[in-house]
Each structure stands twice: as structure tokens, then as C-alpha cells.
Motif scaffolding. Structure first.
Motif, mmCIF file in Angstrom:
data_model
loop_
_atom_site.group_PDB
_atom_site.id
_atom_site.type_symbol
_atom_site.label_atom_id
_atom_site.label_comp_id
_atom_site.label_asym_id
_atom_site.label_seq_id
_atom_site.Cartn_x
_atom_site.Cartn_y
_atom_site.Cartn_z
ATOM 1 N N SER A 90 -19.230 -1.432 -37.871
ATOM 2 C CA SER A 90 -19.855 -0.149 -37.529
ATOM 3 C C SER A 90 -21.277 -0.037 -38.056
ATOM 4 O O SER A 90 -22.124 0.609 -37.437
ATOM 5 N N LEU A 94 -15.184 1.490 -36.020
ATOM 6 C CA LEU A 94 -15.037 0.131 -35.505
ATOM 7 C C LEU A 94 -15.422 -0.903 -36.553
ATOM 8 O O LEU A 94 -16.272 -0.632 -37.412
ATOM 9 N N ALA A 118 -25.320 -1.297 -29.866
ATOM 10 C CA ALA A 118 -24.146 -0.858 -29.115
ATOM 11 C C ALA A 118 -24.205 -1.361 -27.675
ATOM 12 O O ALA A 118 -23.173 -1.685 -27.078
ATOM 13 N N SER A 128 -21.180 3.685 -21.821
ATOM 14 C CA SER A 128 -20.284 2.932 -22.704
ATOM 15 C C SER A 128 -20.935 2.683 -24.058
ATOM 16 O O SER A 128 -20.277 2.791 -25.104
ATOM 17 N N LEU A 143 -23.154 -1.860 -35.255
ATOM 18 C CA LEU A 143 -23.004 -1.217 -33.949
ATOM 19 C C LEU A 143 -23.573 0.194 -33.940
ATOM 20 O O LEU A 143 -24.059 0.669 -32.903
ATOM 21 N N THR A 182 -13.129 3.511 -26.210
ATOM 22 C CA THR A 182 -14.006 2.331 -26.192
ATOM 23 C C THR A 182 -13.460 1.268 -25.252
ATOM 24 O O THR A 182 -14.204 0.691 -24.447
ATOM 25 N N GLU A 184 -20.947 5.842 -26.174
ATOM 26 C CA GLU A 184 -19.619 6.110 -26.715
ATOM 27 C C GLU A 184 -19.334 5.194 -27.901
ATOM 28 O O GLU A 184 -18.840 5.642 -28.943
ATOM 29 N N MET A 185 -19.648 3.907 -27.765
ATOM 30 C CA MET A 185 -19.418 2.960 -28.859
ATOM 31 C C MET A 185 -20.276 3.317 -30.065
ATOM 32 O O MET A 185 -19.805 3.273 -31.215
ATOM 33 N N TRP A 186 -21.527 3.681 -29.819
ATOM 34 C CA TRP A 186 -22.421 4.042 -30.928
ATOM 35 C C TRP A 186 -21.895 5.258 -31.682
ATOM 36 O O TRP A 186 -21.891 5.289 -32.915
ATOM 37 N N TRP A 243 -10.659 4.345 -30.224
ATOM 38 C CA TRP A 243 -10.374 2.964 -29.814
ATOM 39 C C TRP A 243 -10.019 2.887 -28.327
ATOM 40 O O TRP A 243 -10.490 2.008 -27.598
ATOM 41 N N CYS A 265 -21.151 -3.607 -26.261
ATOM 42 C CA CYS A 265 -20.416 -3.316 -25.017
ATOM 43 C C CYS A 265 -20.527 -4.480 -24.041
ATOM 44 O O CYS A 265 -19.555 -4.828 -23.358
#
Length: 510
Positions: free
Chosen positions: A351, A348, A367, A335, A354, A123, A338-340, A120, A371
Motif C-alpha cells: 500500500s 493492500l 496505482a 480502476s 500503490l 479491486t 479505486e486501488m489508490w 478486495w 492495475c
């Protein structure tokens, strides 16, 4: 054993990789890839590493040595961001203060919750970093306008719309133009190096120079703080200029021979961390009187205008803009990855959406959009605050330093207990304990100063709201984990060879 490790300063590492039995692999194809992959085709080691981590290969490995180096170099954009983020450092310390500030600058039962918190914070930190880059691009457009028309100023809502437009264009580069990303990073690397000389040489030749006394010895605190706290507050901006060496980690699944190339690039980038001492040195000599700089909302415009040529000032601004925007494209790419990856672990809300991978292009489009949406939300901060950039910078440093503390702290604890570290092809060696210890301490130290306001006295429009946003995200993360995350989140360690349960296959986003 622990005492022996501390006494010698040596890392205790597993000397051989985990053995793959083939039984725990996801399918026969995965096992076949592991057995037949060879180092000659550049895939053998990558296949073994992915299986050791328990991950299914989902990206195309199209980043080579040079393009990966370009990726991290243009994201960091150290000399570029030194120019565009001068205000706080010069107000809190003056020429001398900013120069010297550059010079000086888990146990298994907790792994799941700590990795969740780290995800978290990471992200948040990377999205804030992206938002800061977008904000800088918007102010650079304003700066180029000001060269010819000094009285023209964007309103807050106009700058917000410009930022939205920049985000939209950046999305295009990371979706439709994603296949050209390695080529763009290679071009950006050479632009980053050449741009330094293109910008700095005219400044050295044409600008009137401040005295050596002003640059090295003269300290001022114009932000309302006394000199000591002013110096420490300005560190936040300095650290921001040097963030991002770990951005290349986010494209590890797209880099050939990643387990060796990625850490080598983080080592190669270290000389650039030393070079920033030259950037503030040059700019401090050439920028003009400190009083004018402190009172300017865009100090680097004064620097370029000090050449005496409006045309040259626009050219230098344009060079800077193109390089910073190239870094902005990279910021969204790192970014989004990282989120993926966090969404693949079900960390998340949303998810399933994403973490979806476009199988035709091997790009996590959702993702990218996620972002970008977060960046849009952070862009709204500047509608209500005159110090939006400083807040976003503090938020980025808070998020990333929180992540670093959790990650480094876990490794440091294992070293402290004398426990073996996982096998790695590249290591910090005998200096690992000292490096991890200092990094942990300094990250905690910075975390404190990220919460302080840049200027005194504090009003609602000049307050540093980053700690409030940071704390709110922590609370949301805790609530989500308590209600949903602890039942669905899968910590990365649960898929690692030697740690995962029998019969667990390779993790994928599907």
C-alpha cells in the motif's frame, strides 16, 4: 422507531451535516480552507465534504458536469458492449431469450472487516472489468482483419501480445496524457451518442431482417442447458453490459461539487439502462440466421457484414473499436483510483507504493501500473481457455456484486433497524428501503449464476474458472487481513466527522 420507518417507507436521515469544531483538523490550513471555502467558487461544498469524510484533497478537480457524464457513459458503453458480447446470450435463449432478458434486467463492530472485504472484491471486480475491455479490443482487431480475410485467425499467444500492447498504450493515456482525460471524456460522450446512430442506421437500412416471430417469440437453448437455466445463465453477460454507473464515484475527488454532481449523473444514466431494449431489438432483426450467429466466435462481424459492403463493415468495426477503446482508457482510470483509495487505507500489500500520489501531476501513477499488472495476469487466462472472455466477465460481475452486497447490505440493515443515515445532499427518499432490498436480493441472485458455466458439457478448457479465482482472492484477503490488515488497515469510517476519535486529523496518502 424501526416499525415506524418500515411502515411509512421513509428514510431516517440526519437533517444537518456534522459540525466541524476545527480542533480535530489536520492543521490550521485545513481549518482555514473549511472556514473560507465558499460555494461561489465551486470549492466550498467540496471542502466541507472532504473534511466531513476526514480526507485530504489530493486530486485536482478538473472534471465538470459534461466530462464527468462522459466518463461514466463511455465506461458503461452499453450499446457498444451489447454488440461485442452476444455469444452467450444467443446460445442460451436465442433471439427471443436475449431480448426478454434485457427487459427483466453494518453494524459498527463488523465495519472494519466488511469494508476490508469490500475493498478486495471491488479491486478484483474493477481489474477484471478492465481486462475484459482489453480482451474485447483485441478481438475487435481480429474482427477487422476477418472482414477482408475470413480465414485469418490469431493464435492465443498472438492475441495475448496484442492485449499487452493495448494495455501499454492505455497506460500512456492515463499517465503522460492524464491531463487531457476530462477533454477525452467529453469527446467520448458525444462519440458514444453519435456512434449509436452511425452504426444502427446503416444496419436498419441495408441488412435483411429476421421475422418478428424469431426476435420476440422464438427461444432456443444451444449451450447444453435447458431453456430455463439457459435464460438465467445469459443474465451474467447482460448485467455485464450494464455495469459501471458507479465508476464516476471513483473520480469524486476530481469532480466539482461532487456530492451533488456524482449522484445526479448516476440518475441521468438511468435512461441509458432503459435504452438497451432497443439495441438487442435492432441487432436481432439485422444479424441474420441464429445458427450462423451461434457458430461464430465474433457475432457482430456477421452483423456488420450483413450490410453487404466490406468497406462499410470495416468502418462500423472501426467506430465500435474507437468507442470501446475510449471506455478502456476510462476503465483503467477508474480502476486505478479505486486501488489508490484502498491503498490509502492500507488495505493492500504494498500500500505504501500503490497509494503514493505524484504531487507534480496529482495522478496516482503507481496505482495505474498496479492495475495494469493485474490486467496482464488476467490476460493470460485466454492462453489456457477457449472461453476466456466469459470467465473474465463472470469474475468482474462476481467481484462487483460482492462489493455491492456488502455496501447495500450495510445501508439496508440501518434502514431495517430504523437507524439514521448520514447526512447527504441527494437521497433515494421514501423509496430507499424498497430499492436497497431489491438490489440486495438481486445481487445475491446474480452471484449464484456467475458461478455456472456458460456451456455444457464442461471440460477443463470450457469450465468457468471465475469462482475459483474469486474464492482464491477471498482466501488471500483473509490471510493478509489476519496477519497484517487488522493491525494496519484503517477503515474509512474511522476518519468521518462525528465518528472519528478526538485529535484524528485528515487522512492522506503520505
Amino acid at each position: 422507531m424501526a416499525q415506524s420507518s418500515l411502515a411509512t417507507g421513509l428514510d431516517i436521515e440526519m437533517k444537518t451535516p456534522y459540525h466541524h469544531s476545527g480542533v480535530a483538523m489536520a492543521d490550521s490550513k485545513g481549518s482555514a480552507e473549511l472556514e473560507t471555502g465558499s460555494d461561489k467558487d465551486g470549492w466550498g461544498q467540496d471542502v466541507r465534504d472532504m473534511h466531513r469524510l476526514g480526507k485530504k484533497q489530493e486530486f485536482t478537480r478538473n472534471f465538470g458536469m459534461i466530462s464527468a457524464l462522459g466518463f461514466v457513459s463511455i465506461y458503461m458503453a452499453t450499446w457498444e458492449f451489447v454488440l461485442v458480447s452476444l455469444s452467450v446470450g444467443l446460445a442460451n435463449g436465442g433471439f427471443g431469450g436475449l431480448f426478454w432478458c434485457f427487459i427483466t434486467t453494518a453494524p459498527p463492530q463488523y465495519q472494519k472487516v466488511l469494508s476490508y472485504a469490500s475493498g478486495w472484491m471491488s479491486t478484483l471486480g474493477w481489474i477484471a472489468s478492465l481486462a475484459s475491455s482489453v480482451y474485447v479490443c483485441g478481438t475487435q482487431i481480429q474482427a477487422m482483419i476477418n472482414v477482408l480475410n475470413p480465414d485469418e485467425a490469431m493464435t492465443s499467444w498472438q492475441l495475448t501480445l496484442v492485449m499487452f500492447a493495448i494495455i501499454a498504450i492505455t497506460i500512456v493515456f492515463n499517465t503522460v496524457g492524464a491531463k487531457f482525460l476530462p477533454m477525452l471524456e467529453t469527446i467520448s460522450l458525444f462519440g458514444h451518442i453519435a456512434g449509436f446512430f452511425v452504426v444502427m442506421i446503416p444496419l436498419l437500412v441495408l441488412c435483411p431482417k429476421n421475422s418478428a416471430y424469431d426476435v420476440f417469440v422464438h427461444f432456443e437453448a444451444n449451450g447444453g442447458w435447458s431453456l430455463g437455466p439457459a435464460y438465467l445463465v445469459s443474465q451474467v453477460t447482460i448485467i455485464y453490459c450494464n455495469l459501471g454507473s458507479d465508476s464516476v464515484v471513483h473520480i469524486s475527488e476530481e469532480v466539482e461539487d461532487a456530492s451533488l454532481v456524482v449522484p445526479r449523473h448516476r440518475k441521468l444514466i438511468c435512461p441509458e439502462h432503459e435504452a438497451p431494449t432497443d439495441y438487442p431489438l435492432i441487432t436481432r432483426f439485422c444479424i441474420g440466421p441464429l445458427e450462423d450467429v451461434v457458430n461464430s466466435s465474433v457475432p457482430y462481424v456477421l452483423l456488420f457484414n450483413n450490410t453487404g459492403s466490406p468497406a462499410l463493415s470495416i468502418v462500423l468495426n472501426l467506430v465500435l473499436f474507437l468507442l470501446v477503446y475510449s471506455g478502456n482508457v476510462t476503465a483503467l482510470a477508474t480502476s486505478a483510483r479505486e486501488m489508490w483509495a484502498f491503498a490509502r487505507d492500507h488495505g493492500l500489500p504494498g500500500s505504501g507504493w500503490l497509494g503514493r500520489m505524484d504531487r507534480k501531476c496529482d495522478i496516482p501513477f503507481n496505482a495505474v501500473y498496479g492495475c495494469s499488472a493485474g490486467c496482464v495476469i488476467l490476460a493470460l487466462i485466454q492462453l489456457g481457455s477457449t472461453l476466456a472472455f466469459n470467465i473474465i466477465v463472470s469474475l468482474s460481475v462476481l467481484g462487483l456484486m460482492s462489493t455491492y452486497m456488502l455496501s447495500i447490505g450495510g445501508v439496508f440493515l440501518k434502514r431495517l433497524k430504523g437507524e439514521p443515515l448520514p447526512y447527504a445532499r441527494w437521497s433515494l427518499g421514501r423509496f430507499g428501503f424498497a430499492i436497497n432490498g431489491f438490489a440486495l436480493f438481486y445481487s445475491a441472485f446474480l452471484l449464484v449464476w456467475c458461478c455456472f458455466p456458460s456451456y455444457l458439457p464442461v471440460t477443463t478448457s470450457t469450465a468457468n474458472w471465475a469462482p475459483v479465482v474469486w474464492a482464491a482472492v477471498i482466501i488471500v484477503a483473509y490471510v493478509v487481513y489476519a496477519i497484517w490488515g487488522k493491525h494496519h488497515y484503517t477503515a474509512p469510517v474511522e476518519f468521518v466527522e462525528g465518528r472519528k476519535a478526538p485529535g484524528v486529523g485528515l487522512q492522506s496518502s503520505t
